[in-house]
Motif scaffolding. Structure first.
Motif, PDB file in Angstrom:
ATOM      1  N   PRO A  12     123.851 -63.835 108.932  1.00 40.59           N
ATOM      2  CA  PRO A  12     123.993 -63.305 107.492  1.00 40.59           C
ATOM      3  C   PRO A  12     122.633 -61.900 108.381  1.00 40.59           C
ATOM      4  CG  PRO A  12     122.440 -65.204 108.631  1.00 40.59           C
ATOM      5  CD  PRO A  12     122.999 -65.053 109.221  1.00 40.59           C
ATOM      6  N   ARG A  15     117.902 -61.261 105.473  1.00 38.00           N
ATOM      7  CA  ARG A  15     117.469 -61.949 103.901  1.00 38.00           C
ATOM      8  C   ARG A  15     117.240 -63.608 104.969  1.00 38.00           C
ATOM      9  NH1 ARG A  15     121.447 -65.768 103.760  1.00 38.00           N
ATOM     10  NH2 ARG A  15     123.404 -65.701 104.190  1.00 38.00           N
ATOM     11  N   HIS A  21     124.445 -66.709  98.013  1.00 40.23           N
ATOM     12  CA  HIS A  21     125.658 -66.181  98.117  1.00 40.23           C
ATOM     13  C   HIS A  21     126.768 -66.195  98.628  1.00 40.23           C
ATOM     14  CE1 HIS A  21     125.966 -62.526 101.965  1.00 40.23           C
ATOM     15  NE2 HIS A  21     125.493 -62.452 101.057  1.00 40.23           N
ATOM     16  N   HIS A  69     127.552 -60.077 107.768  1.00 37.91           N
ATOM     17  CA  HIS A  69     126.848 -60.179 106.379  1.00 37.91           C
ATOM     18  C   HIS A  69     126.133 -58.583 105.848  1.00 37.91           C
ATOM     19  CE1 HIS A  69     125.100 -58.776 102.483  1.00 37.91           C
ATOM     20  NE2 HIS A  69     126.063 -58.585 102.022  1.00 37.91           N
ATOM     21  N   ASN A 167     126.677 -58.441  96.986  1.00 38.85           N
ATOM     22  CA  ASN A 167     125.256 -60.072  97.602  1.00 38.85           C
ATOM     23  C   ASN A 167     124.958 -60.515  96.332  1.00 38.85           C
ATOM     24  OD1 ASN A 167     124.135 -58.030  96.122  1.00 38.85           O
ATOM     25  ND2 ASN A 167     121.905 -57.945  98.488  1.00 38.85           N
ATOM     26  N   PRO A 168     123.912 -61.231  95.978  1.00 41.88           N
ATOM     27  CA  PRO A 168     123.917 -61.692  94.972  1.00 41.88           C
ATOM     28  C   PRO A 168     123.355 -61.041  93.615  1.00 41.88           C
ATOM     29  CG  PRO A 168     123.651 -63.188  95.588  1.00 41.88           C
ATOM     30  CD  PRO A 168     123.480 -62.346  97.078  1.00 41.88           C
ATOM     31  N   GLY A 173     128.320 -63.587  94.263  1.00 39.76           N
ATOM     32  CA  GLY A 173     127.727 -64.923  95.422  1.00 39.76           C
ATOM     33  C   GLY A 173     129.101 -65.571  95.484  1.00 39.76           C
TER      34      GLY A 173
END
Length: 192
Positions: A12, A15, A21, A69, A167-168, A173
């Protein structure tokens, strides 16, 4: 579809855990996924992230595909510069930031990231196949600078169109496009 023999290691960005996600959702759909523990924005340590990635790759005990990501993509290239990457079959580096301009207020400052070793970003060729999947309108990575990073890393370029930071918050998602890119990594020639 994605081969279950490989262990997918998700890395990740800066975050905390986000249920919506695409990486979280990917992990829920595949049997062999190890997620590098997200440290969150409160802990900007690159060294902690590199150590966590090393632990996840070592624990996999076999062939690994890294799916990173954002800052996780940068942690991956820093990790590759420091560790034996022999079990890595490839890496998908989605929307890496370029760290050339200040990040939005919810992220650590560039000064903080510099103090924690994120800059300079390694620019040596990665020792495994890689794909940089980049957005045309990512607020964290200007396409020209991200393309230059991809070229330095020896990565194939995959333009995603206008998907923000994938990303969201950008409306992503679910990311169905991740599976074909993982599969593409398996067909790429290993540069080692």
């Amino acid at each position: 579809m994605t081969d279950v023999a490989d262990v997918i290691v998700t890395v990740p960005g800066l975050r905390g855990h986000v249920d919506e996600h695409w990486q979280t959702r990917l992990a829920a759909t595949l049997p062999n996924v190890r997620s590098v523990q997200p440290l969150g924005r409160e802990n900007p340590s690159l060294d902690d992230r590199v150590a966590a990635l090393q632990e996840a790759v070592a624990a996999a005990g076999g062939p690994v595909i890294i799916v990173a990501h954002s800052a996780g993509a940068l942690a991956t290239v820093h990790w590759a510069a420091r560790h034996d990457t022999g079990t890595v079959r490839g890496a998908l580096l989605a929307t890496p930031p370029d760290l050339a301009l200040p990040l939005p207020a919810e992220y650590p400052s560039l000064r903080t990231l510099r103090e924690h070793g994120w800059v300079p970003i390694p620019r040596q060729r990665l020792p495994f196949p890689s794909i940089v999947a980049a957005s045309a309108d990512d607020p964290l990575g200007e396409p020209g600078r991200v393309r230059a990073l991809a070229a330095a890393w020896g990565s194939c370029w995959h333009g995603l169109g206008r998907v923000g930071h994938l990303n969201p918050a950008s409306g992503y998602g679910e990311w169905p496009g991740v599976h074909p890119l993982i599969d593409e990594l398996r067909t790429m020639e290993d540069p080692r």
